[in-house]
Design a protein around this motif. Structure first.
Motif, PDB file in Angstrom:
ATOM      1  N   GLY A   3       0.811  -1.209   0.000  1.00  0.00           N
ATOM      2  CA  GLY A   3       0.000   0.000   0.000  1.00  0.00           C
ATOM      3  C   GLY A   3       0.843   1.256   0.000  1.00  0.00           C
ATOM      4  N   GLY A   4       0.174   2.402  -0.153  1.00  0.00           N
ATOM      5  CA  GLY A   4       0.888   3.667  -0.248  1.00  0.00           C
ATOM      6  C   GLY A   4       1.638   4.045   1.009  1.00  0.00           C
ATOM      7  N   ALA A   5       0.973   3.958   2.180  1.00  0.00           N
ATOM      8  CA  ALA A   5       1.646   4.298   3.439  1.00  0.00           C
ATOM      9  C   ALA A   5       2.808   3.354   3.708  1.00  0.00           C
ATOM     10  N   ASP A  60       2.464  15.446   7.592  1.00  0.00           N
ATOM     11  CA  ASP A  60       1.267  15.279   6.780  1.00  0.00           C
ATOM     12  C   ASP A  60       1.643  15.065   5.312  1.00  0.00           C
ATOM     13  N   VAL A  61       0.938  14.144   4.634  1.00  0.00           N
ATOM     14  CA  VAL A  61       1.262  13.876   3.237  1.00  0.00           C
ATOM     15  C   VAL A  61       0.721  14.954   2.301  1.00  0.00           C
ATOM     16  N   SER A  82       4.627  12.347  -0.051  1.00  0.00           N
ATOM     17  CA  SER A  82       4.943  10.913   0.008  1.00  0.00           C
ATOM     18  C   SER A  82       5.830  10.540  -1.173  1.00  0.00           C
ATOM     19  N   GLY A  83       7.099  10.266  -0.901  1.00  0.00           N
ATOM     20  CA  GLY A  83       8.105  10.158  -1.947  1.00  0.00           C
ATOM     21  C   GLY A  83       8.082   8.875  -2.760  1.00  0.00           C
ATOM     22  N   ARG A 104      -0.737   8.088  -3.486  1.00  0.00           N
ATOM     23  CA  ARG A 104       0.466   8.046  -4.309  1.00  0.00           C
ATOM     24  C   ARG A 104       0.121   7.737  -5.761  1.00  0.00           C
ATOM     25  N   SER A 105      -0.919   6.933  -5.973  1.00  0.00           N
ATOM     26  CA  SER A 105      -1.311   6.579  -7.342  1.00  0.00           C
ATOM     27  C   SER A 105      -1.614   7.820  -8.168  1.00  0.00           C
ATOM     28  N   ILE A 106      -2.273   8.800  -7.556  1.00  0.00           N
ATOM     29  CA  ILE A 106      -2.636  10.008  -8.299  1.00  0.00           C
ATOM     30  C   ILE A 106      -1.383  10.784  -8.696  1.00  0.00           C
ATOM     31  N   VAL A 107      -0.406  10.842  -7.807  1.00  0.00           N
ATOM     32  CA  VAL A 107       0.871  11.487  -8.154  1.00  0.00           C
ATOM     33  C   VAL A 107       1.533  10.726  -9.300  1.00  0.00           C
TER      34      VAL A 107
END
Length: 407
Positions: free
Chosen positions: A18-20, A153-154, A178-179, A293-296
């Motif tokens: 997952g993203g986190a 905060d992300v 979120s890198g 993160r998917s949107i980035v």
């Protein structure tokens, strides 16, 4: 005589795909590479892949009682287990991630009063919840905030929601994107399986959705919304990259609609960048998120983006410029936005170029690592303290790495 290396403990509920989880993985690895002593304490859900991706210098320990769902018995055991581990490790920084680990991990930090506590706000558990559940979750967050020195905060939206609900103050909130490996998404070649699917459909336009197949991502609603659209546009294809508990039901919906040839569940993919490179339009329908993160990654891949409104989304998706931002409950508007892009190749090209031209360098993993380091340094400076046995927190991760290498 060299000074002791600062100790950092990260705590996360699940260590899956997952993203986190990816954010935490990259943070741990960056800090290990910089020469810090890094520990990762993770709950009962994890994947071998994520553990294998950890830098071998990261000390990873499973805490089986740390579970995602509410469980008073397990939660109490997890609290005691984390407190014991903290006392053994004696960390300078405790950095918690995700909601359950955030609450239990910060409460357990009472066992080590010298440690500075940082909480990563990837998502807020009380948003879009019924009144009673929201009230309980918010109360728990406020209790945990009493043992929190800094929030990372992300997105600006996550920070603003925290402040609006009395969690922390303007001086102890820090927005750190979120890198990820941004170049990996900018230079990817299209995935072969999607290229083959495209070849089999004349004039194909591929719609892509990258997310874990879990209920809050609302894949069901997306499918129901797109059924009429797919009926009108025979060249439209939908691919969903991800795996999770929703998969059997989603596959049943696809089969019952006789759309198996045009709607594909790809499962978990290591080559997300290639999946995105093969798409023409990217979508995200989640109701409750930080800044996914998917949107980035959609933006880095240079794609038109259609998303539901989420906190901080405007940092990546500019409505009418590189995509459309639709109200969370407006699935009719969501379908209409996709249809505009399906019917207008020039609009798709314009939105694609706008995404490709956007400056998304703040999401570079190296930038994230350095900014988190700066938060730690400022935290110790503001508190007037220092890591155990140190004169001060090291000036930079690179400097710490250099000092360790010279020892």
């Amino acid at each position: 005589m060299s000074e002791p290396v600062p100790k950092i403990v990260h705590v996360i509920t699940r260590f899956v795909n997952g993203g986190a989880d990816e954010n935490t993985l990259l943070t741990c690895n960056h800090q290990a590479e910089a020469g810090f002593e890094v520990w990762l304490l993770y709950g009962n859900e994890f994947t071998k892949r994520m553990l294998d991706l950890l830098d071998p210098r990261v000390n990873a320990i499973a805490v089986p009682s740390l579970v995602r769902d509410a469980s008073p018995f397990n939660d109490l055991i997890a609290l005691v287990s984390l407190a014991r581990l903290y006392r053994k490790i004696r960390p300078d920084i405790i950095h918690t991630h995700t909601s359950k680990a955030g609450f239990v991990g910060r409460l357990a930090a009472l066992a080590v009063p010298r440690a500075a506590v940082v909480h990563g706000v990837h998502i807020l558990p009380f948003t879009d919840e019924p009144f009673l559940k929201r009230t309980i979750y918010l109360l728990l967050e406020k209790v945990a905030a009493l043992r929190t020195h800094a929030f990372i905060d992300v997105s600006d939206g996550m920070r603003d929601l925290c402040l609006a609900n009395g969690l922390g103050n303007v001086t102890n909130h820090f927005v750190v994107r979120s890198g990820m490996d941004v170049e990996r998404f900018r230079r990817a070649a299209p995935a072969n399986d999607i290229a083959t699917l495209r070849h089999e459909t004349p004039g194909a336009v591929v719609i892509g959705y990258v997310a874990v197949l879990e209920r809050r991502k609302r894949h069901r609603e997306l499918l129901q919304t797109l059924l009429p659209l797919l009926g009108r546009h025979k060249s439209a294809l939908l691919v969903m990259a991800g795996d999770g508990p929703e998969r059997p039901l989603l596959q049943k919906m696809i089969d019952e609609a006789a759309l198996a040839a045009r709607v594909r569940i790809l499962g978990f993919r290591n080559d997300v960048e290639s999946v995105l490179a093969a798409c023409d339009i990217c979508v995200f329908t989640s109701q409750r998120e930080g800044l996914p993160r998917s949107i980035v990654q959609y933006g880095l891949a240079g794609k038109p983006i259609v998303v539901t409104r989420l906190p901080g989304i405007e940092a990546v998706v500019r409505h009418g410029e590189n995509g459309y931002v639709v109200a969370s409950d407006d699935f009719s508007g969501f379908a209409s936005s996709i249809e505009k892009l399906l019917e207008n190749p020039d609009l798709r090209a314009r939105f694609s170029q706008a995404s490709a031209d956007a400056d998304l360098s703040p999401w570079d993993a190296r930038v994230m690592g350095e900014k988190i380091h700066e938060v730690y340094a400022q935290l110790f400076s503001d508190r007037g303290g220092r890591p155990r046995g140190q004169r001060a927190w090291p000036l930079s991760a690179e400097r710490q790495n250099s000092d360790v290498a010279e020892c």
